[in-house]
Motif scaffolding. Structure first.
Motif, PDB file in Angstrom:
ATOM      1  N   HIS A   5      -7.171   1.927  -6.725  1.00 24.71           N
ATOM      2  CA  HIS A   5      -7.185   3.255  -5.570  1.00 24.71           C
ATOM      3  C   HIS A   5      -8.273   2.839  -4.765  1.00 24.71           C
ATOM      4  CE1 HIS A   5      -8.337   7.811  -5.189  1.00 24.71           C
ATOM      5  NE2 HIS A   5      -6.575   7.662  -5.260  1.00 24.71           N
ATOM      6  N   ASP A   6      -7.889   2.847  -3.461  1.00 18.52           N
ATOM      7  CA  ASP A   6      -8.222   2.696  -2.531  1.00 18.52           C
ATOM      8  C   ASP A   6      -9.767   3.739  -2.547  1.00 18.52           C
ATOM      9  OD1 ASP A   6      -7.217   0.980  -1.613  1.00 18.52           O
ATOM     10  OD2 ASP A   6      -5.785   1.804  -0.317  1.00 18.52           O
ATOM     11  N   SER A   7      -9.621   4.685  -2.196  1.00 23.08           N
ATOM     12  CA  SER A   7     -10.841   5.648  -2.618  1.00 23.08           C
ATOM     13  C   SER A   7     -11.857   5.680  -3.580  1.00 23.08           C
ATOM     14  CB  SER A   7     -10.753   7.375  -2.193  1.00 23.08           C
ATOM     15  OG  SER A   7      -9.352   7.600  -2.964  1.00 23.08           O
ATOM     16  N   THR A   8     -11.062   6.046  -4.855  1.00 21.71           N
ATOM     17  CA  THR A   8     -12.308   5.846  -5.744  1.00 21.71           C
ATOM     18  C   THR A   8     -12.816   4.552  -6.279  1.00 21.71           C
ATOM     19  OG1 THR A   8     -10.798   5.416  -7.353  1.00 21.71           O
ATOM     20  CG2 THR A   8     -11.528   8.110  -6.998  1.00 21.71           C
ATOM     21  N   LYS A  62       1.236  -1.016  -0.166  1.00 19.58           N
ATOM     22  CA  LYS A  62       0.099   0.247  -0.145  1.00 19.58           C
ATOM     23  C   LYS A  62       0.791   1.167  -0.008  1.00 19.58           C
ATOM     24  CE  LYS A  62      -3.781  -2.076   1.942  1.00 19.58           C
ATOM     25  NZ  LYS A  62      -4.919  -1.861   1.770  1.00 19.58           N
ATOM     26  N   TYR A  63       0.762   2.520  -0.735  1.00 20.07           N
ATOM     27  CA  TYR A  63       1.146   3.635  -1.083  1.00 20.07           C
ATOM     28  C   TYR A  63       0.232   4.514  -1.265  1.00 20.07           C
ATOM     29  CZ  TYR A  63       4.921   6.991  -2.008  1.00 20.07           C
ATOM     30  OH  TYR A  63       4.891   7.748  -2.557  1.00 20.07           O
ATOM     31  N   GLY A  64       0.422   5.841  -0.410  1.00 20.16           N
ATOM     32  CA  GLY A  64      -0.694   6.632  -1.081  1.00 20.16           C
ATOM     33  C   GLY A  64      -1.606   6.457  -1.178  1.00 20.16           C
ATOM     34  N   GLY A  65      -3.036   6.131  -0.894  1.00 22.64           N
ATOM     35  CA  GLY A  65      -4.266   5.755  -1.644  1.00 22.64           C
ATOM     36  C   GLY A  65      -3.784   4.799  -2.399  1.00 22.64           C
ATOM     37  N   TRP A  66      -3.347   3.614  -2.734  1.00 22.84           N
ATOM     38  CA  TRP A  66      -3.415   2.972  -3.357  1.00 22.84           C
ATOM     39  C   TRP A  66      -3.083   1.474  -2.890  1.00 22.84           C
ATOM     40  CZ3 TRP A  66      -4.938   3.549  -8.816  1.00 22.84           C
ATOM     41  CH2 TRP A  66      -4.634   5.175  -9.424  1.00 22.84           C
ATOM     42  N   THR A  67      -3.289   0.576  -3.382  1.00 23.59           N
ATOM     43  CA  THR A  67      -2.978  -0.971  -3.441  1.00 23.59           C
ATOM     44  C   THR A  67      -2.452  -1.541  -3.792  1.00 23.59           C
ATOM     45  OG1 THR A  67      -4.793  -1.267  -1.260  1.00 23.59           O
ATOM     46  CG2 THR A  67      -3.766  -3.060  -1.800  1.00 23.59           C
TER      47      THR A  67
END
Length: 80
Positions: A62-65, A14-19
């Protein structure tokens, strides 16, 4: 009994909102090669690469979208 070499190895980062999920396994067998040629409707004389790592993939999420991008051998060959 399951052969340990047949079980795909998975890693998650995981990095910067990405998995990022990476899966890797062994090379496709000769029998599997014939099966993939049928699945991909390869015509006579058309060949696949000698070494196909059929169970390998990279998934980026992308975790948030909820946007998901996945790269795998079968889909890459479909577009080839």
């Amino acid at each position: 009994m399951i052969n340990v070499d047949d079980v795909p190895k998975k890693k998650v980062f995981k990095y910067g909102g990405w998995t990022f999920r990476a899966t890797r396994s062994h090379i496709l067998s000769t029998e599997g090669h014939y099966s993939w040629k049928r699945e991909l409707s390869c015509f006579q004389g058309q060949s696949l690469p000698d070494a196909l790592f059929y169970n390998n993939s990279l998934e980026i999420f992308h975790d948030s979208t909820g946007i998901r991008i996945r790269f795998c051998a079968m889909e890459a060959l479909r577009a080839w």
